[in-house]
Scaffold this active site. Structure first.
Site, PDB file in Angstrom:
ATOM      1  CG  ASP A  88      -2.267  -0.657   0.976  1.00 31.25           C
ATOM      2  OD1 ASP A  88      -2.678  -0.751  -0.197  1.00 31.25           O
ATOM      3  OD2 ASP A  88      -2.902  -1.084   1.965  1.00 31.25           O
ATOM      4  CG  HIS A 127      -8.242   7.350   4.373  1.00 27.89           C
ATOM      5  ND1 HIS A 127      -7.445   6.532   3.584  1.00 27.89           N
ATOM      6  CD2 HIS A 127      -7.744   7.259   5.634  1.00 27.89           C
ATOM      7  CE1 HIS A 127      -6.516   5.974   4.351  1.00 27.89           C
ATOM      8  NE2 HIS A 127      -6.679   6.388   5.592  1.00 27.89           N
ATOM      9  CB  CYS A 183      -4.798   7.416  -2.323  1.00 22.40           C
ATOM     10  SG  CYS A 183      -6.516   7.401  -1.785  1.00 22.40           S
TER      11      CYS A 183
HETATM   12  N1  ARG Z   1      -5.332   0.129   0.974  1.00 20.20           N
HETATM   13  C1  ARG Z   1      -5.037   1.402   1.546  1.00 20.20           C
HETATM   14  C2  ARG Z   1      -5.617   1.493   2.941  1.00 20.20           C
HETATM   15  O1  ARG Z   1      -6.666   0.955   3.171  1.00 20.20           O
HETATM   16  C3  ARG Z   1      -5.587   2.496   0.700  1.00 20.20           C
HETATM   17  C4  ARG Z   1      -5.208   3.866   1.157  1.00 20.20           C
HETATM   18  C5  ARG Z   1      -5.766   4.939   0.322  1.00 20.20           C
HETATM   19  N2  ARG Z   1      -5.237   6.202   0.672  1.00 20.20           N
HETATM   20  C6  ARG Z   1      -5.945   7.313   0.870  1.00 20.20           C
HETATM   21  N3  ARG Z   1      -5.315   8.424   1.051  1.00 20.20           N
HETATM   22  N4  ARG Z   1      -7.248   7.289   0.940  1.00 20.20           N
HETATM   23  O2  ARG Z   1      -5.020   2.055   3.836  1.00 20.20           O
END
Ligand code: ARG
Length: 280
Positions: free
Chosen positions: A79, A179, A273
């Site tokens: 990630d 988020h 992201c």
């Molecule tokens: N798979 C990552 C998580 O769940 C995705 C993060 C996405 N990042 C963001 N800034 N929304 O943490």
């Protein structure tokens, strides 16, 4: 004699400003665990496709004149491409992430090391769970701060104290929008766009009061991750599938640019992201 200025279109009035971003190549991208509803370890992913799509985003930013720095990806941290979560940088001060899930916690060391080599007035790791630009967004008047799924509400106070800026706490209630940057994007100093359904009734009220001119996204555009967008004040890079939102942006004089990051969406992330902004 009076000079009557010809009316300029909204598009001409929007001004882009060059930005500095940190990105992380998705060399080791994969979905091997599930920490948000978008992640399904059983469905196939391709690091190669992810890399090609990410490169498209990188090239778009370069064409727009932005300065991109890279942080080296670490094997075993799939990630890490989501650089927005690594740190929050405001006024040359750096607060490095403290991740909620064990699977991402080792990313913090890479960011501490990376920022440690730079010329910043302060660099330290957050004390409370804080997923940085994933949950914190800067407008001209304040820092908007998300909680509900990832960042600890105490991180909001920590951010207020560390940066000495006002912070408005917002509560996320829909797990698809775990988020803040999946539910809201800052377009300019005074302007934001968001999906009301992602927020608690109280937070919705506060957003409506403080940002009455906000662009409101449909559920379809929000689920296409349309709010996971990056604006330079004029150009707004957002997932290509969010066509309704692109039309709304155009109407307001912004220049929407569609990006294809469908492979990375399998991990629950898109344009924003992948993009960590450095604010000197
Ligand atoms: N798979 C990552 C998580 O769940 C995705 C993060 C996405 N990042 C963001 N800034 N929304 O943490």
């Amino acid at each position: 004699m009076s000079h009557i200025q010809p009316e300029t279109t909204a598009q001409e009035q929007r001004k882009a400003s060059p930005r500095q971003y940190v990105m992380c190549r998705p060399t080791y991208f994969d979905v091997t665990y599930s920490i948000n509803p978008w992640m399904d370890p059983d469905s196939p992913t391709s690091a190669e496709t992810g890399l090609a799509q990410w490169k498209g985003l990188f090239d778009t930013f370069v064409e727009l004149g932005h300065d991109i720095q890279l942080i080296e990806p670490v094997p075993g941290l799939p990630d890490m491409v989501f650089a927005a979560n690594g740190a929050l940088v405001v006024d040359g001060k750096v607060l490095v992430a403290r991740f909620r899930h064990a699977q991402r916690q080792e990313e913090s060391a890479a960011y501490l090391e990376w920022f440690g080599r730079g010329d910043w007035s302060a660099v330290r790791q957050a004390e409370y769970v804080n997923e940085c630009e994933g949950d914190f967004a800067c407008t001209g008047k304040e820092i908007l701060a998300g909680t509900g799924f990832r960042s600890d509400p105490r991180a909001h106070d920590e951010v207020r104290e560390f940066f000495g800026r006002p912070v408005l706490g917002l509560t996320l209630v829909d797990p698809r929008f775990y988020h803040l940057d999946t539910a809201l994007a800052v377009l300019g100093d005074e302007e934001v766009m968001y999906y009301p359904g992602a927020f608690s009734p109280q937070s919705r009220g506060e957003l409506a009061e403080r940002y009455p001119d906000a662009i409101l996204a449909s559920e379809a555009d929000a689920t296409a991750f349309g709010l996971n967008a990056v604006s330079d004040g004029r150009n707004v890079v957002l997932p290509r599938a969010a066509t309704g939102l692109a039309a709304q942006l155009r109407e307001r004089g912004y220049h929407p640019i569609g990006a294809d990051l469908t492979e990375l969406l399998k991990a629950g992330g898109s344009v924003k992201c992948c993009t960590l902004e450095l604010r000197a």
